[in-house]
Write a protein that holds these residues in place. Structure first.
Motif, PDB file in Angstrom:
ATOM      1  N   LYS A  72      -2.179   7.679  -6.342  1.00 30.71           N
ATOM      2  CA  LYS A  72      -1.894   8.798  -7.241  1.00 30.71           C
ATOM      3  C   LYS A  72      -2.327  10.127  -6.628  1.00 30.71           C
ATOM      4  O   LYS A  72      -1.667  11.157  -6.801  1.00 30.71           O
ATOM      5  N   LYS A  73      -3.453  10.105  -5.886  1.00 27.06           N
ATOM      6  CA  LYS A  73      -4.006  11.349  -5.352  1.00 27.06           C
ATOM      7  C   LYS A  73      -4.667  11.083  -4.000  1.00 27.06           C
ATOM      8  O   LYS A  73      -5.304  10.047  -3.810  1.00 27.06           O
ATOM      9  N   MET A  74      -4.510  12.048  -3.078  1.00 25.81           N
ATOM     10  CA  MET A  74      -5.190  12.004  -1.788  1.00 25.81           C
ATOM     11  C   MET A  74      -6.128  13.195  -1.657  1.00 25.81           C
ATOM     12  O   MET A  74      -5.765  14.324  -1.978  1.00 25.81           O
ATOM     13  N   ILE A  75      -7.350  12.920  -1.205  1.00 31.76           N
ATOM     14  CA  ILE A  75      -8.304  13.965  -0.821  1.00 31.76           C
ATOM     15  C   ILE A  75      -8.437  13.842   0.691  1.00 31.76           C
ATOM     16  O   ILE A  75      -9.062  12.907   1.191  1.00 31.76           O
ATOM     17  N   SER A  76      -7.809  14.760   1.435  1.00 32.03           N
ATOM     18  CA  SER A  76      -7.641  14.573   2.869  1.00 32.03           C
ATOM     19  C   SER A  76      -7.775  15.883   3.626  1.00 32.03           C
ATOM     20  O   SER A  76      -7.754  16.969   3.050  1.00 32.03           O
ATOM     21  N   SER A  77      -7.880  15.731   4.961  1.00 33.13           N
ATOM     22  CA  SER A  77      -7.896  16.880   5.856  1.00 33.13           C
ATOM     23  C   SER A  77      -6.567  17.060   6.575  1.00 33.13           C
ATOM     24  O   SER A  77      -6.176  18.173   6.899  1.00 33.13           O
ATOM     25  N   TYR A  78      -5.887  15.935   6.871  1.00 32.59           N
ATOM     26  CA  TYR A  78      -4.700  16.005   7.712  1.00 32.59           C
ATOM     27  C   TYR A  78      -3.709  14.935   7.268  1.00 32.59           C
ATOM     28  O   TYR A  78      -4.080  13.776   7.112  1.00 32.59           O
ATOM     29  N   TYR A  89       4.609  14.440  -1.964  1.00 31.05           N
ATOM     30  CA  TYR A  89       3.889  15.654  -2.358  1.00 31.05           C
ATOM     31  C   TYR A  89       4.871  16.755  -2.765  1.00 31.05           C
ATOM     32  O   TYR A  89       4.700  17.389  -3.814  1.00 31.05           O
ATOM     33  N   LEU A  90       5.890  16.974  -1.960  1.00 30.90           N
ATOM     34  CA  LEU A  90       6.842  18.047  -2.242  1.00 30.90           C
ATOM     35  C   LEU A  90       7.665  17.765  -3.494  1.00 30.90           C
ATOM     36  O   LEU A  90       8.129  18.700  -4.152  1.00 30.90           O
ATOM     37  N   SER A  91       7.827  16.492  -3.827  1.00 33.73           N
ATOM     38  CA  SER A  91       8.589  16.142  -5.035  1.00 33.73           C
ATOM     39  C   SER A  91       7.709  16.063  -6.279  1.00 33.73           C
ATOM     40  O   SER A  91       8.195  15.767  -7.371  1.00 33.73           O
ATOM     41  N   GLY A  92       6.410  16.299  -6.121  1.00 31.65           N
ATOM     42  CA  GLY A  92       5.502  16.280  -7.253  1.00 31.65           C
ATOM     43  C   GLY A  92       5.054  14.895  -7.679  1.00 31.65           C
ATOM     44  O   GLY A  92       4.450  14.730  -8.744  1.00 31.65           O
ATOM     45  N   GLU A  93       5.287  13.886  -6.839  1.00 32.13           N
ATOM     46  CA  GLU A  93       4.904  12.516  -7.182  1.00 32.13           C
ATOM     47  C   GLU A  93       3.455  12.202  -6.811  1.00 32.13           C
ATOM     48  O   GLU A  93       2.892  11.210  -7.276  1.00 32.13           O
ATOM     49  N   LEU A  94       2.862  13.030  -5.958  1.00 31.10           N
ATOM     50  CA  LEU A  94       1.532  12.752  -5.412  1.00 31.10           C
ATOM     51  C   LEU A  94       0.663  13.990  -5.496  1.00 31.10           C
ATOM     52  O   LEU A  94       1.088  15.087  -5.111  1.00 31.10           O
ATOM     53  N   GLU A  95      -0.557  13.836  -5.999  1.00 34.60           N
ATOM     54  CA  GLU A  95      -1.518  14.935  -6.023  1.00 34.60           C
ATOM     55  C   GLU A  95      -2.210  15.023  -4.665  1.00 34.60           C
ATOM     56  O   GLU A  95      -2.456  14.004  -4.016  1.00 34.60           O
ATOM     57  N   LEU A  96      -2.539  16.250  -4.259  1.00 30.77           N
ATOM     58  CA  LEU A  96      -3.197  16.464  -2.972  1.00 30.77           C
ATOM     59  C   LEU A  96      -4.321  17.468  -3.107  1.00 30.77           C
ATOM     60  O   LEU A  96      -4.135  18.543  -3.680  1.00 30.77           O
ATOM     61  N   GLU A  97      -5.491  17.108  -2.603  1.00 25.55           N
ATOM     62  CA  GLU A  97      -6.624  18.031  -2.520  1.00 25.55           C
ATOM     63  C   GLU A  97      -7.012  18.137  -1.047  1.00 25.55           C
ATOM     64  O   GLU A  97      -7.577  17.212  -0.475  1.00 25.55           O
ATOM     65  N   PHE A  98      -6.648  19.273  -0.433  1.00 25.35           N
ATOM     66  CA  PHE A  98      -6.971  19.472   0.979  1.00 25.35           C
ATOM     67  C   PHE A  98      -8.438  19.861   1.139  1.00 25.35           C
ATOM     68  O   PHE A  98      -8.946  20.700   0.398  1.00 25.35           O
TER      69      PHE A  98
END
Length: 232
Positions: A72-78, A89-98
């Motif tokens: 559901k969500k990624m907390i990532s650097s790269y 991510y671009l389609s809004g299916e996945l949350e991202l916290e850089f």
């Protein structure tokens, strides 16, 4: 206390649940807990949040879980090597916290050390700082970052003994050690389990007190970008 299990699925038995938060070790495709990731895929656990330096590639590592839409969500650097990640991510299916790489590593280390938060200059003046507390120290602005405490940590090491003392090899040491400490439960996969007492205490990178379950297995060890020069 038994720590050694016969397979990844056995080691994860009773630990997985939908919506859980998992910290995963590895750097690129180096030192990723590939056997445990595959077992999570097979288990079908969904709505997962992962804290990991990266998301693997499309058909390996956490990329396998993105394909099955278990994350559901990624907390990532790269995340630059994963086309499916970008699409979701671009389609809004996945949350991202850089997170900047050093910040992510320190968030894991802090969580494992019982430190709820810390101040850093990294990210000040960027979108990384949006919504975070700002504080001045000696005329410099810092932002508050929270320590990470995950429901489960999955890591990959080179060697272990039956008590869970771990030795990492080269690049695999980067994120695996802090990831291991920040999980309420840590499951490690290794290439070899050696007799207890045979590891040089000065060469142990992570004490066994952090490791709750352990497996040994065969690993594929893929290379993200293989670059060679023509034969002379």
């Amino acid at each position: 206390m038994k720590k050694v299990y016969g397979s990844a699925s056995e080691a994860l038995d009773g630990l997985l649940f939908d919506g859980m938060f998992i910290a995963a070790g590895g750097f690129g495709l180096c030192g990723i807990p590939e056997l445990l990731i595959d077992a999570i895929k097979t288990a079908g656990t969904k709505d997962l949040t992962f804290a990991s330096n990266n998301a693997g590639v499309d058909d390996f590592g956490i990329g396998l879980l993105l394909q099955t839409k278990q994350v559901k969500k990624m907390i990532s650097s790269y995340v630059g090597e994963n086309a499916e990640f970008m699409r979701q991510y671009l389609s809004g299916e996945l949350e991202l916290e850089f997170n900047p790489q050093g910040t992510l590593a320190e968030r894991m280390r802090a969580g494992g050390a019982g430190i709820p938060g810390f101040y850093t200059k990294t990210g000040v003046g960027t979108v990384i700082a949006d919504g975070k507390e700002h504080k001045d120290f000696d005329g410099e602005t810092y932002i508050l970052e929270q320590g990470i405490v995950a429901d489960l940590a999955i890591v990959k090491a080179w060697k272990a003994d039956a008590t869970g003392n771990l030795v990492f090899r080269k690049t695999a040491r980067n994120f695996n050690a802090p990831a291991a400490t920040c999980g309420k439960i840590c499951v490690a996969e290794v290439e070899e389990i050696v007799p207890t007492g045979s590891l040089d205490p000065d060469c142990i990178h992570l004490p066994g007190i952090y490791v709750h379950r352990l497996i040994a297995g065969e690993h594929e060890k893929r290379i993200e970008q293989r670059t060679t020069r023509p034969a002379a």
